[in-house]
Enzyme design. Structure first.
Site, PDB file in Angstrom:
ATOM      1  N   ASP A 139       0.933  -1.084  -0.352  1.00 53.35           N
ATOM      2  CA  ASP A 139       0.498   0.263  -0.230  1.00 53.35           C
ATOM      3  C   ASP A 139       0.475   1.503   0.345  1.00 53.35           C
ATOM      4  O   ASP A 139       1.986   1.409   0.701  1.00 53.35           O
ATOM      5  CB  ASP A 139      -0.950  -0.404   1.279  1.00 53.35           C
ATOM      6  CG  ASP A 139      -2.121   0.953   1.252  1.00 53.35           C
ATOM      7  OD1 ASP A 139      -2.242   1.263  -0.064  1.00 53.35           O
ATOM      8  OD2 ASP A 139      -2.936   2.121   2.174  1.00 53.35           O
ATOM      9  N   HIS A 146      -4.033  14.655   0.975  1.00 53.50           N
ATOM     10  CA  HIS A 146      -4.220  12.764   2.102  1.00 53.50           C
ATOM     11  C   HIS A 146      -2.511  13.160   2.902  1.00 53.50           C
ATOM     12  O   HIS A 146      -2.268  13.202   4.672  1.00 53.50           O
ATOM     13  CB  HIS A 146      -3.800  12.002   2.184  1.00 53.50           C
ATOM     14  CG  HIS A 146      -4.014  11.356   2.538  1.00 53.50           C
ATOM     15  ND1 HIS A 146      -4.943  10.664   3.661  1.00 53.50           N
ATOM     16  CD2 HIS A 146      -3.653   9.835   2.975  1.00 53.50           C
ATOM     17  CE1 HIS A 146      -4.937   9.684   4.322  1.00 53.50           C
ATOM     18  NE2 HIS A 146      -3.624   9.409   4.389  1.00 53.50           N
ATOM     19  N   GLU A 212     -10.140   3.672   3.980  1.00 57.37           N
ATOM     20  CA  GLU A 212      -9.586   4.674   2.889  1.00 57.37           C
ATOM     21  C   GLU A 212      -9.641   4.856   1.464  1.00 57.37           C
ATOM     22  O   GLU A 212      -9.243   3.367   1.018  1.00 57.37           O
ATOM     23  CB  GLU A 212      -8.120   3.975   2.691  1.00 57.37           C
ATOM     24  CG  GLU A 212      -7.490   5.071   4.604  1.00 57.37           C
ATOM     25  CD  GLU A 212      -5.309   4.456   5.116  1.00 57.37           C
ATOM     26  OE1 GLU A 212      -5.378   3.676   3.957  1.00 57.37           O
ATOM     27  OE2 GLU A 212      -5.363   5.773   5.378  1.00 57.37           O
ATOM     28  N   GLU A 214      -9.450   3.683  -1.701  1.00 56.52           N
ATOM     29  CA  GLU A 214      -8.045   3.764  -2.440  1.00 56.52           C
ATOM     30  C   GLU A 214      -7.841   3.282  -4.145  1.00 56.52           C
ATOM     31  O   GLU A 214      -9.501   3.200  -4.368  1.00 56.52           O
ATOM     32  CB  GLU A 214      -6.651   3.582  -2.056  1.00 56.52           C
ATOM     33  CG  GLU A 214      -6.560   3.552  -0.542  1.00 56.52           C
ATOM     34  CD  GLU A 214      -5.944   2.861   0.450  1.00 56.52           C
ATOM     35  OE1 GLU A 214      -4.568   2.523  -0.694  1.00 56.52           O
ATOM     36  OE2 GLU A 214      -5.279   3.181   0.943  1.00 56.52           O
ATOM     37  N   ASP A 246      -9.074   0.227   2.247  1.00 60.41           N
ATOM     38  CA  ASP A 246      -8.133  -0.217   3.332  1.00 60.41           C
ATOM     39  C   ASP A 246      -8.644   1.001   4.395  1.00 60.41           C
ATOM     40  O   ASP A 246      -8.030   1.577   4.825  1.00 60.41           O
ATOM     41  CB  ASP A 246      -6.696   0.701   2.737  1.00 60.41           C
ATOM     42  CG  ASP A 246      -5.720   0.570   4.018  1.00 60.41           C
ATOM     43  OD1 ASP A 246      -5.644  -0.680   4.086  1.00 60.41           O
ATOM     44  OD2 ASP A 246      -5.168   0.960   4.095  1.00 60.41           O
ATOM     45  N   ARG A 250      -8.400   3.788  12.979  1.00 59.78           N
ATOM     46  CA  ARG A 250      -7.220   4.947  13.896  1.00 59.78           C
ATOM     47  C   ARG A 250      -6.221   4.914  15.169  1.00 59.78           C
ATOM     48  O   ARG A 250      -5.079   5.212  14.977  1.00 59.78           O
ATOM     49  CB  ARG A 250      -8.056   5.790  13.596  1.00 59.78           C
ATOM     50  CG  ARG A 250      -8.469   6.531  11.822  1.00 59.78           C
ATOM     51  CD  ARG A 250      -7.062   6.217  11.311  1.00 59.78           C
ATOM     52  NE  ARG A 250      -7.516   6.971   9.799  1.00 59.78           N
ATOM     53  CZ  ARG A 250      -6.891   6.100   8.467  1.00 59.78           C
ATOM     54  NH1 ARG A 250      -6.051   5.934   9.167  1.00 59.78           N
ATOM     55  NH2 ARG A 250      -7.514   6.384   7.441  1.00 59.78           N
ATOM     56  N   GLN A 253      -3.728   2.348  15.249  1.00 53.20           N
ATOM     57  CA  GLN A 253      -2.420   2.550  14.590  1.00 53.20           C
ATOM     58  C   GLN A 253      -1.719   3.992  15.287  1.00 53.20           C
ATOM     59  O   GLN A 253       0.072   3.516  15.024  1.00 53.20           O
ATOM     60  CB  GLN A 253      -3.230   3.644  13.205  1.00 53.20           C
ATOM     61  CG  GLN A 253      -2.242   3.475  11.832  1.00 53.20           C
ATOM     62  CD  GLN A 253      -2.917   4.232  11.105  1.00 53.20           C
ATOM     63  OE1 GLN A 253      -4.246   4.470  10.418  1.00 53.20           O
ATOM     64  NE2 GLN A 253      -2.176   4.905   9.455  1.00 53.20           N
ATOM     65  N   LYS A 266      -4.281  -1.929  10.024  1.00 54.45           N
ATOM     66  CA  LYS A 266      -4.785  -2.649   8.540  1.00 54.45           C
ATOM     67  C   LYS A 266      -4.575  -4.036   8.252  1.00 54.45           C
ATOM     68  O   LYS A 266      -5.315  -4.032   6.912  1.00 54.45           O
ATOM     69  CB  LYS A 266      -3.076  -1.962   7.962  1.00 54.45           C
ATOM     70  CG  LYS A 266      -2.904  -0.316   7.564  1.00 54.45           C
ATOM     71  CD  LYS A 266      -3.793   0.022   7.407  1.00 54.45           C
ATOM     72  CE  LYS A 266      -3.294   1.876   7.553  1.00 54.45           C
ATOM     73  NZ  LYS A 266      -4.375   2.958   6.638  1.00 54.45           N
ATOM     74  N   THR A 270      -9.013  -5.990   4.203  1.00 49.78           N
ATOM     75  CA  THR A 270      -8.872  -4.889   2.706  1.00 49.78           C
ATOM     76  C   THR A 270      -9.846  -5.702   1.628  1.00 49.78           C
ATOM     77  O   THR A 270      -9.130  -6.189   1.442  1.00 49.78           O
ATOM     78  CB  THR A 270      -8.152  -4.620   2.013  1.00 49.78           C
ATOM     79  OG1 THR A 270      -6.421  -4.674   3.005  1.00 49.78           O
ATOM     80  CG2 THR A 270      -7.367  -4.146   0.958  1.00 49.78           C
ATOM     81  N   GLU A 379      -9.621  12.746   8.147  1.00 47.44           N
ATOM     82  CA  GLU A 379      -9.502  13.945   7.466  1.00 47.44           C
ATOM     83  C   GLU A 379     -11.065  14.542   7.026  1.00 47.44           C
ATOM     84  O   GLU A 379     -11.249  16.143   7.165  1.00 47.44           O
ATOM     85  CB  GLU A 379      -9.478  13.996   5.582  1.00 47.44           C
ATOM     86  CG  GLU A 379      -7.335  12.907   5.703  1.00 47.44           C
ATOM     87  CD  GLU A 379      -7.846  12.681   4.777  1.00 47.44           C
ATOM     88  OE1 GLU A 379      -7.500  11.204   3.907  1.00 47.44           O
ATOM     89  OE2 GLU A 379      -7.271  13.549   3.646  1.00 47.44           O
TER      90      GLU A 379
HETATM   91 MN    MN Z   1      -4.189   3.216   2.674  1.00 45.82          MN
END
Ligand code: MN
Length: 433
Positions: A139, A146, A212, A214, A246, A250, A253, A266, A270, A379
């Site tokens: 990834d 971002h 996420e 993506e 993804d 948080r 993380q 993560k 996915t 975000e």
């Molecule tokens: Mn990602």
């Protein structure tokens, strides 16, 4: 780069009438590959056309699809890997044959009801499988917007981008075993989190579950260990693209990622979309990538005059379990990505790292220039400080149990769109541990 040919003709229409509706995702110009099965039958390779699937295994058996190998070997299969291994001339030949067969003016299949019943399957009646066997998943972190947003939030708004970001397509090795196909439920992970006011971490359900937004690309031709891929050759190693979520925990993380990067935050899941849109199908939608300043080191430089970006519109919706009212929470575009897929793959293999057919490379969260184009709740809500109000009146800082998150995306032509379908997942409550 793929050049344009007869399969890209915008005037083409199909005798599969649902393929000609202007906003549906699978017109005759798209022809994405996937793997499906219907009740009780083995998995087959298929191609989406309108709301139907063309069963390539049956088509080949009926003598309407020519391949350089016995078709059963690669088309009665639970992944696309065997077909992809045959190489780009074969995928492109299959695309050309299908385009001709499905064209509105071709009576061969159009006027043969018995044959049609054998080779066309309704998408509603089929279950889609993970399209490729994925040996490795990487990834990246290639959206400048971002990376800037995250840097502002967690580090220093004046120096939001770390010094390496403008020089390296930053990435990490992800977990291939937990890549799942759209509509597979996602279990909220348990993990370690550490409150700043406590001395020790706690273990329990993630409280800041996030998406996420993506895309991913699938390796179509590998490289040998010790043999890097040059930037001008990189696109020839890509089979096609999928949508990718993804999923990210948080709070887990934040505690675990120093110094080696994300791990359990993560690895739990996915999600990718089931249809792989080929690079050839995307050829009409190429656009320049954003200007890169400073100019990348020579090994990462694009060929002048070649467009490495793709104008790909992306949307994310959130649907709470109780209200079933969907809210669009993000609208973005793949064209904002600072580092291209070619640069990502070039950098990845520049160490001599090998890649194999079916390997998956995630783009990194695709955020745009406006507040509503952020590709993560982190975000969009600024780490929970500004919760979103959804269509049913409820609020979200992060994902709640029962929420269903759907990514969709398409490249828009004048009167058709080359779409990716959906990449969807619903959150199940954490297991008690
Ligand atoms: Mn990602």
């Amino acid at each position: 780069m793929s050049s344009l040919n007869a399969t890209h003709n915008p005037q083409l229409r199909s005798w599969v009438s649902s393929a000609n509706l202007p906003e549906q995702h699978f017109p005759i110009q798209n022809l994405p590959f996937g793997v499906f099965h219907t009740a009780g039958l083995a998995a087959h390779v298929g191609v989406a056309i309108g709301d139907m699937i063309l069963d390539l295994a049956e088509l080949q058996q009926a003598g309407l699809l020519s391949l350089p190998v016995e078709g059963a070997a690669v088309l009665v299969a639970s992944s696309l890997n065997g077909l992809i291994e045959l190489g780009a001339p074969v995928w492109n030949s299959v695309r050309g044959q299908l385009s001709a067969l499905l064209a509105a003016d071709n009576p061969l299949l159009r006027d043969d009801a018995a044959l049609r019943a054998r080779v066309l399957v309704s998408q509603q009646a089929a279950t889609m499988l993970l399209p490729v066997t994925i040996g490795g998943y990487t990834d990246f972190y290639s959206s400048k917007e971002h990376a800037t947003n995250v840097g502002c939030m967690f580090r220093d708004p004046k120096n939001a981008l770390l010094p390496n970001w403008l020089e390296i397509p930053i990435g990490y090795n992800g977990r291939a075993s937990s890549v799942i196909v759209s509509d597979t439920p996602v279990r909220r992970p348990n993990g370690q989190t550490k409150s700043p006011t406590r001395e020790r971490p706690e273990f329990g359900p993630c409280k800041k579950l996030d998406i996420e937004l993506e895309t991913g690309f699938i390796i179509g031709r590998g490289n040998a260990l010790g043999e890097p891929i040059a930037c001008q050759d990189a696109e020839q190693h890509i089979f096609g693209m999928v949508l990718l979520n993804d999923w990210s925990a948080r709070d887990i993380q934040t505690w675990e990622y120093v110094p080696l990067g994300p791990f359990n935050s993560k690895t739990f899941a996915t999600t990718i979309s089931p249809w792989v849109v080929t690079m050839e199908a995307l050829a009409p939608f190429r656009v320049p990538t954003p200007c890169q300043e400073p100019a990348p080191l020579p090994y990462l430089q694009h060929q002048p005059g070649v467009n490495y970006g793709i104008d790909l519109q992306l949307e994310v919706t959130l649907t709470p379990e109780l209200s079933q009212q969907s809210s669009t929470i993000c609208r973005s575009n793949f064209r904002h990505m600072y580092w291209s897929m070619a640069q990502q793959l070039t950098h990845h293999t520049s160490s001599g790292c090998n890649t194999r057919v079916g390997d998956l490379m995630g783009s990194g969260t695709i955020s745009g220039l406006t507040p509503d184009s952020c590709g993560s709740l982190l975000e969009l809500t600024w780490n929970g400080a500004n919760p979103l109000t959804l269509a049913d009146g409820s609020m979200r800082s992060f994902i709640l149990d029962g929420d269903e998150l759907t990514i969709t995306g398409w490249a828009q032509a004048a009167d058709y769109r080359v779409g990716f379908g959906v990449c969807r997942g619903k959150i199940l409550p954490a297991l008690k541990m």
